[in-house]
Design a protein around this motif. Structure first.
Motif, PDB file in Angstrom:
ATOM      1  N   ALA A 158      -7.413  13.211  -9.278  1.00  0.00           N
ATOM      2  CA  ALA A 158      -6.151  12.870  -8.618  1.00  0.00           C
ATOM      3  C   ALA A 158      -6.392  12.561  -7.157  1.00  0.00           C
ATOM      4  CB  ALA A 158      -5.145  14.014  -8.752  1.00  0.00           C
ATOM      5  N   LEU A 159      -5.583  11.631  -6.641  1.00  0.00           N
ATOM      6  CA  LEU A 159      -5.566  11.264  -5.229  1.00  0.00           C
ATOM      7  C   LEU A 159      -4.131  11.418  -4.741  1.00  0.00           C
ATOM      8  CD1 LEU A 159      -7.667   7.989  -5.507  1.00  0.00           C
ATOM      9  CD2 LEU A 159      -8.499  10.257  -4.826  1.00  0.00           C
ATOM     10  N   ALA A 160      -3.970  11.788  -3.475  1.00  0.00           N
ATOM     11  CA  ALA A 160      -2.630  12.008  -2.941  1.00  0.00           C
ATOM     12  C   ALA A 160      -2.571  11.584  -1.487  1.00  0.00           C
ATOM     13  CB  ALA A 160      -2.230  13.479  -3.083  1.00  0.00           C
ATOM     14  N   GLY A 161      -1.366  11.315  -1.019  1.00  0.00           N
ATOM     15  CA  GLY A 161      -1.154  10.935   0.365  1.00  0.00           C
ATOM     16  C   GLY A 161       0.321  10.783   0.650  1.00  0.00           C
ATOM     17  N   GLU A 162       0.630  10.397   1.854  1.00  0.00           N
ATOM     18  CA  GLU A 162       2.012  10.140   2.229  1.00  0.00           C
ATOM     19  C   GLU A 162       2.482   8.840   1.583  1.00  0.00           C
ATOM     20  OE1 GLU A 162       4.068  12.172   3.896  1.00  0.00           O
ATOM     21  OE2 GLU A 162       2.408  13.605   3.757  1.00  0.00           O
ATOM     22  N   PRO A 163       3.805   8.670   1.400  1.00  0.00           N
ATOM     23  CA  PRO A 163       4.286   7.399   0.871  1.00  0.00           C
ATOM     24  C   PRO A 163       3.712   6.228   1.660  1.00  0.00           C
ATOM     25  CG  PRO A 163       6.087   8.974   0.981  1.00  0.00           C
ATOM     26  CD  PRO A 163       4.908   9.626   1.652  1.00  0.00           C
ATOM     27  N   GLY A 164       3.212   5.248   0.928  1.00  0.00           N
ATOM     28  CA  GLY A 164       2.535   4.122   1.559  1.00  0.00           C
ATOM     29  C   GLY A 164       1.040   4.137   1.328  1.00  0.00           C
ATOM     30  N   PHE A 165       0.487   5.282   0.832  1.00  0.00           N
ATOM     31  CA  PHE A 165      -0.955   5.274   0.565  1.00  0.00           C
ATOM     32  C   PHE A 165      -1.283   4.380  -0.627  1.00  0.00           C
ATOM     33  CE2 PHE A 165      -0.574   8.243  -2.946  1.00  0.00           C
ATOM     34  CZ  PHE A 165      -1.798   8.244  -3.602  1.00  0.00           C
ATOM     35  N   LEU A 166      -0.269   4.067  -1.446  1.00  0.00           N
ATOM     36  CA  LEU A 166      -0.395   3.031  -2.469  1.00  0.00           C
ATOM     37  C   LEU A 166       0.364   1.796  -1.990  1.00  0.00           C
ATOM     38  CD1 LEU A 166       0.349   5.084  -5.722  1.00  0.00           C
ATOM     39  CD2 LEU A 166      -1.878   4.595  -4.704  1.00  0.00           C
ATOM     40  N   GLY A 167      -0.288   0.647  -2.034  1.00  0.00           N
ATOM     41  CA  GLY A 167       0.346  -0.592  -1.616  1.00  0.00           C
ATOM     42  C   GLY A 167       0.066  -1.702  -2.609  1.00  0.00           C
ATOM     43  N   VAL A 168       0.909  -2.711  -2.610  1.00  0.00           N
ATOM     44  CA  VAL A 168       0.763  -3.840  -3.529  1.00  0.00           C
ATOM     45  C   VAL A 168       0.725  -5.119  -2.688  1.00  0.00           C
ATOM     46  CG1 VAL A 168       1.708  -5.022  -5.546  1.00  0.00           C
ATOM     47  CG2 VAL A 168       1.999  -2.552  -5.309  1.00  0.00           C
ATOM     48  N   PRO A 169      -0.458  -5.526  -2.241  1.00  0.00           N
ATOM     49  CA  PRO A 169      -0.547  -6.724  -1.390  1.00  0.00           C
ATOM     50  C   PRO A 169      -0.189  -8.014  -2.123  1.00  0.00           C
ATOM     51  CG  PRO A 169      -2.737  -5.887  -1.919  1.00  0.00           C
ATOM     52  CD  PRO A 169      -1.760  -4.863  -2.395  1.00  0.00           C
ATOM     53  N   ASP A 170      -0.388  -8.027  -3.438  1.00  0.00           N
ATOM     54  CA  ASP A 170       0.027  -9.167  -4.249  1.00  0.00           C
ATOM     55  C   ASP A 170       0.242  -8.666  -5.669  1.00  0.00           C
ATOM     56  OD1 ASP A 170      -2.508  -9.639  -5.936  1.00  0.00           O
ATOM     57  OD2 ASP A 170      -3.315  -9.760  -3.902  1.00  0.00           O
TER      58      ASP A 170
END
Length: 298
Positions: free
Chosen positions: A63-75
């Protein structure tokens, strides 16, 4: 496997369960791109589970975790993950290496019982990795226990950082207790060609049995009818389990082989290695609100 298709193992599992027609209906929702509503969902998430094979071919889930925004969808064909595994994580080298690797992921929002699976090929970058999408679809909310991240209190002590890994070929007594009282785990499998998938399993505490220091068993509850996990196991028994400690941020990772008993639709997992990662995640979570879909034990 195409975004909207099933491989032969999944077809076999669907037929054994009598769910072929339902699986066909679900398969029409699979995509190989990330629609706008899914991109918004991912951008708000704080938890991502990853399933992949290590250099020796063993399956692991982490598992990986972070604040909202650590996952992004550039395209629409890419998901950027700005996080790296614990330094001693068995998938650290896989996800930080130079080569592109097949992975399966599941993004989870326990607070609203929402989840989304994104599978494809990952390549490391400066912050984590970029996932090139091949299969994107949402899952039903069944068996997810409601939890919310706990914000740090003002003037509280900093959250302890990751501790050194504890490795073994069998579960300790304490780890067996962790397994037998868990209400959630995640499961990584792969098809016969090594394409991974990450899935969620939940239930009331005790839904996973610790049969011995090297054997676990759980019953497969009714799901969305795709039988992607059991379909993979029809082709490839290698599997990885992840049991998170929601209070401490620790992770218990297990690898081994799993087999389905279709007579009672249960899965037995024989582990070959266990890795405990103290403080692997920066997040802490509230006590669970158990899913009303959880079947009673026994």
């Amino acid at each position: 496997m195409a975004a909207t298709g099933y491989h032969s193992g999944e077809r076999a599992a669907q037929a054994l369960a009598g769910e072929t027609e339902r699986a066909d209906h679900l398969g029409r929702s699979f995509r190989d791109t990330v629609p706008a509503v899914a991109a918004e969902f991912l951008a708000q998430r704080q938890l991502l589970v990853v399933g992949a094979a290590d250099g020796a071919g063993r399956m692991w889930a982490t598992a990986l975790a972070g604040e909202p925004g650590f996952l992004g969808v550039p395209d629409e064909r890419s998901v950027r993950v700005a996080a790296a595994p614990h330094p001693d994580d068995p998938l650290r080298e896989t996800l930080r290496g130079r080569a592109a690797v097949p992975i399966g992921t599941i993004a989870l929002e326990p607070a609203t019982r929402r989840r989304m699976r994104v599978n494809g090929t990952a390549r490391a970058d400066e912050l984590g990795f970029v996932l090139h999408t091949e299969q994107v679809f949402a899952n039903c909310p069944k068996y997810i226990q409601k939890r919310r991240p706990v914000p740090a209190a003002p003037n509280s002590a900093p959250t302890p950082g990751p501790g050194p890994a504890r490795r073994a070929a069998a579960l300790t007594t304490v780890q067996r207790l962790t397994v037998s009282t868990a209400d959630t785990f995640f499961l990584a499998t792969a098809d016969g060609e090594g394409r991974p998938d990450a899935s969620h399993r939940g239930g009331n505490p005790g839904f996973v049995e610790s049969l011995s220091p090297t054997a676990l068993r759980w019953r497969e509850y009714p799901g969305n009818g795709a039988f992607m996990t059991l379909g993979n196991l029809e082709q490839n028994p290698r599997a990885g389990l992840l049991l998170p400690d929601w209070e401490s941020g620790g992770l218990l990772l297990l690898t081994g082989e799993a087999r389905t008993d279709w007579a009672d639709r249960s899965v037995t997992f024989e582990l070959t290695a266990a890795v405990e990662l103290p403080g692997a995640l920066p997040l802490r979570w509230t006590e669970p609100e158990y899913s009303p879909a959880n079947p009673p034990l026994g």
